[in-house]
Design an enzyme around this catalytic site. Structure first.
Site: not given
Ligand code: G6P
Length: 621
Positions: A2, A27, A76, A102-103, A494, A498, A501, A517, A616
């Site tokens: 949010c 975000r 959100w 927010n929250g 990673e 990517k 996502e 395995h 985000k």
């Molecule tokens: C969300 C974002 C990721 C990020 C993760 C941790 O899932 O989409 O890109 O790696 O949060 O976020 P932070 O701000 O704690 O690195």
């Protein structure tokens, strides 16, 4: 997740709020809304499910509102599906006050039942709406003083009843000269004041184009804003004196700058970001100097730690894992990894001799902040590795090493990953020198080679078009496997993260030795395998693993060093990278995998910067 925006000044607040909300879109959100007090003192609002463009269209095509004071929100969904009704701002029964939040309000069910009994009517399924009705109820109780003082007092009484972590904003038609904000817990709030206008937001980039001097509101504080400035107090009304901080980020750094997507721009910014992260931290002899920045964790303490635990979520966790291998190799100290979401319930064994390293780009991730609290509660020393000045992590950690990545707008983290890995390299070199666990020449050599990485990445970025050609051959895959070993296990994790996502293709990152395995059962000619086989102690091993995949007819894509004819002889495609110290190879090896994910998603027409369902910054558990 949010986003909150507020404005008061001489201009119409609606275009400013919409502009600032657009800068919070990254975000992640699923509905939005705005409320203003107009020239007649009426409180008016408009809300729309879906993208901000829906709200903009609604405001243009029939629900036109304007006013010099207003609040806005991107939601959100947590409590209640995404819908017009559940979007914020929420109003009280009399429609005299509007609230954005927010929250999560954890005790909302109890409060809602009580308010329903008192005769309040709810129009949404959200936890947030209770705030508007509770405030209405507390305002009705009356009180002394000016209208502003009475609203303040009612808000304080409301805050005392709310349980949870939140940031919230309120406007009230009875007081068209003031906005009211409060913060409790991880949800950030910043405010900037320029020439008779005040801008408030839940994130720095939202208002960076209006003001670079920003006041950071801390937990347990209330901010009452007028066009001439603000009053900051704690929840008991005691004044808090804090100067605004000048944000060094260039407002243009949150623009696309000619790139099709923020993610692509941010991938291309990686050489600069590494340079920024290294700047001023390696002295003329080649020794890493962090003592001034980490001064609240003494050198003696760092010499005495008996164990390191690294925690974080998502990409930050993967970057932490590269750090784990670096620390084990250079510092020879026991290091363990724990996902922050598991840390809080997993009975971690921590004591006074432990150092917990919390990795977080935003410094806001709820699970990471909670993990830090638990670690501190158990007596550990906490080092934050973080990109955001003044964020909650920086306030709970004993010291913070900043990654200097600048604003990252694409939801899929790229430049902040390499900056986190760079910070981990620096910290490992620093700790190894302090503890004398590796020869000084070796540490200096690694430091020197780290400073050469940006130039190597520049070369790799030139390969973007050829990687797009490989992406064309993979774009229709239903599943892709990424394999690495040792320090490139996190690269595999990673790379897979990517891809899934932003393209929504199922992808798994795996330590290659574990293939036999389980995952090998998935392989056939339709499942590409991406392997990382750059020089180092596991190159031959991973080549053997890739041969096993090839024998199952899987298309083989390999990240390998220039001139590796053995890899060229069996791979369907090779992403060539320069040869570097194995410990530094994750920084180079991730670049083609970021570009691969980007090009596949772009070719498939996906929303690269704002992938579905993702946020985000994850500020809820
Ligand atoms: C969300 C974002 C990721 C990020 C993760 C941790 O899932 O989409 O890109 O790696 O949060 O976020 P932070 O701000 O704690 O690195």
């Amino acid at each position: 997740m949010c986003g909150i925006v507020g404005y008061i000044g001489q201009r119409d607040s609606v275009p400013i709020i919409l502009d600032a909300l657009a800068r919070l879109e990254y975000r992640g959100y699923d509905s939005s809304g705005v409320a203003v007090i107009d020239a007649n003192g009426e409180l008016l609002g408009s809300k729309a499910e879906g993208k901000l463009a829906n709200l903009t269209a609604r405001l243009r095509d029939g629900e036109h509102i304007s006013g010099k004071i207003g609040i806005g929100h991107t939601r959100w969904a947590t409590h209640g599906r995404p819908s017009d009704a559940n979007a914020h701002p929420h109003m009280d029964c009399s429609r005299r006050m509007a609230v954005v939040h927010n929250g999560i309000i954890e005790n909302y069910a109890v409060l809602r039942d009580r308010l329903l009994e008192q005769g309040h009517t709810f129009t949404s399924e959200t936890d947030s709406e209770v705030i508007a009705h509770l405030l209405e109820s507390n305002c009705a109780a009356g009180g002394d003083g000016t209208v502003t003082e009475r609203i303040e007092a009612a808000l304080r009484a409301t805050l005392r009843e709310l349980v949870g972590a939140y940031a919230l904003g309120v406007i009230c038609a009875d007081d068209p000269e003031h906005l009211f904000f409060a913060r409790n817990g991880a949800s950030p709030l910043v405010a900037g004041h320029e020439n008779g206008e005040v801008f408030v937001a839940s994130d720095t980039p939202a208002i960076l184009q209006y003001t670079r001097k920003q006041l950071i509101v801390h937990e347990g504080e209330m901010l009452v804003v007028s066009a001439n400035g603000w009053k900051l107090t704690d929840y008991d009304g005691n004044p808090v004196h804090r100067q605004a901080t000048t944000i060094s980020w260039d407002p243009g750094s949150a623009e696309k700058g000619g790139f099709k997507h923020f993610m692509l721009k941010e991938i291309f910014e990686q050489p600069t970001v590494i340079n920024e992260t290294l700047a001023g931290r390696i002295d003329e002899q080649g020794d890493v100097r962090l003592e001034a920045e980490l001064d609240s964790i003494s050198e003696d303490l760092l010499r005495s730690i008996s164990k390191i635990s690294i925690t974080g979520c998502g990409t930050a966790f993967n970057a932490g894992m590269v750090g784990m291998y670096l620390l084990r190799s250079l510092v020879r100290v026991p290091v363990e990894m724990e996902l922050a979401s598991e840390f809080r319930y997993g009975d971690p064994v921590i004591d006074h001799g432990a150092l917990t390293i919390a990795m977080s780009q935003s410094g806001e991730t709820a699970d990471t902040i909670e993990a830090v609290r638990i670690a501190k509660g158990a007596g550990a020393t906490v080092l934050g590795i973080c990109n955001r000045l003044g964020s909650p992590l920086t306030r709970v950690a004993d010291a913070t090493l900043f990654t200097r990545g600048g604003p990252e707008i694409g939801v899929a983290a790229t430049k902040t990953y390499v900056s986190q890995v760079t910070a981990m390299i620096l910290f490992s070199l620093y700790l190894a020198r302090l503890r004398g666990t590796a020869p000084l020449e070796r540490l200096r050599e690694i430091a020197k080679n780290t400073s050469l990485l940006p130039a190597a990445i520049d070369v790799l970025l030139n390969e973007s078009d050829s990687i797009r050609a490989v992406a064309k051959s993979m774009r229709k895959a239903h599943s892709v496997l990424f394999m690495g070993r040792y320090v490139n296990v996190p690269t595999a994790l990673e790379g897979a993260l990517k891809l899934k996502e932003i393209s929504y293709i199922h992808a798994e990152g795996y330590p290659a030795g574990e293939m036999k395995h389980g995952p090998i059962a998935l392989l056939d000619s339709s499942v590409p395998v991406v392997g990382i086989a750059t020089d180092g102690r596991v190159r031959e091993k991973i080549i053997s693993n890739l041969m096993e995949c090839k024998a199952r007819e899987a298309p083989i894509i390999v990240v390998a060093n220039y001139g590796d004819t053995e890899v060229a002889s069996f791979a369907d495609h090779v992403f060539w990278v320069p040869k570097v110290d194995e410990m530094l190879s994750p920084i180079l090896n991730i670049i083609p995998l970021q570009l691969l994910a980007y090009h596949i998603a772009d070719l498939e027409g996906k929303d690269v910067d704002q992938p579905r369902n993702l946020a985000k910054t994850v500020t809820v558990e």
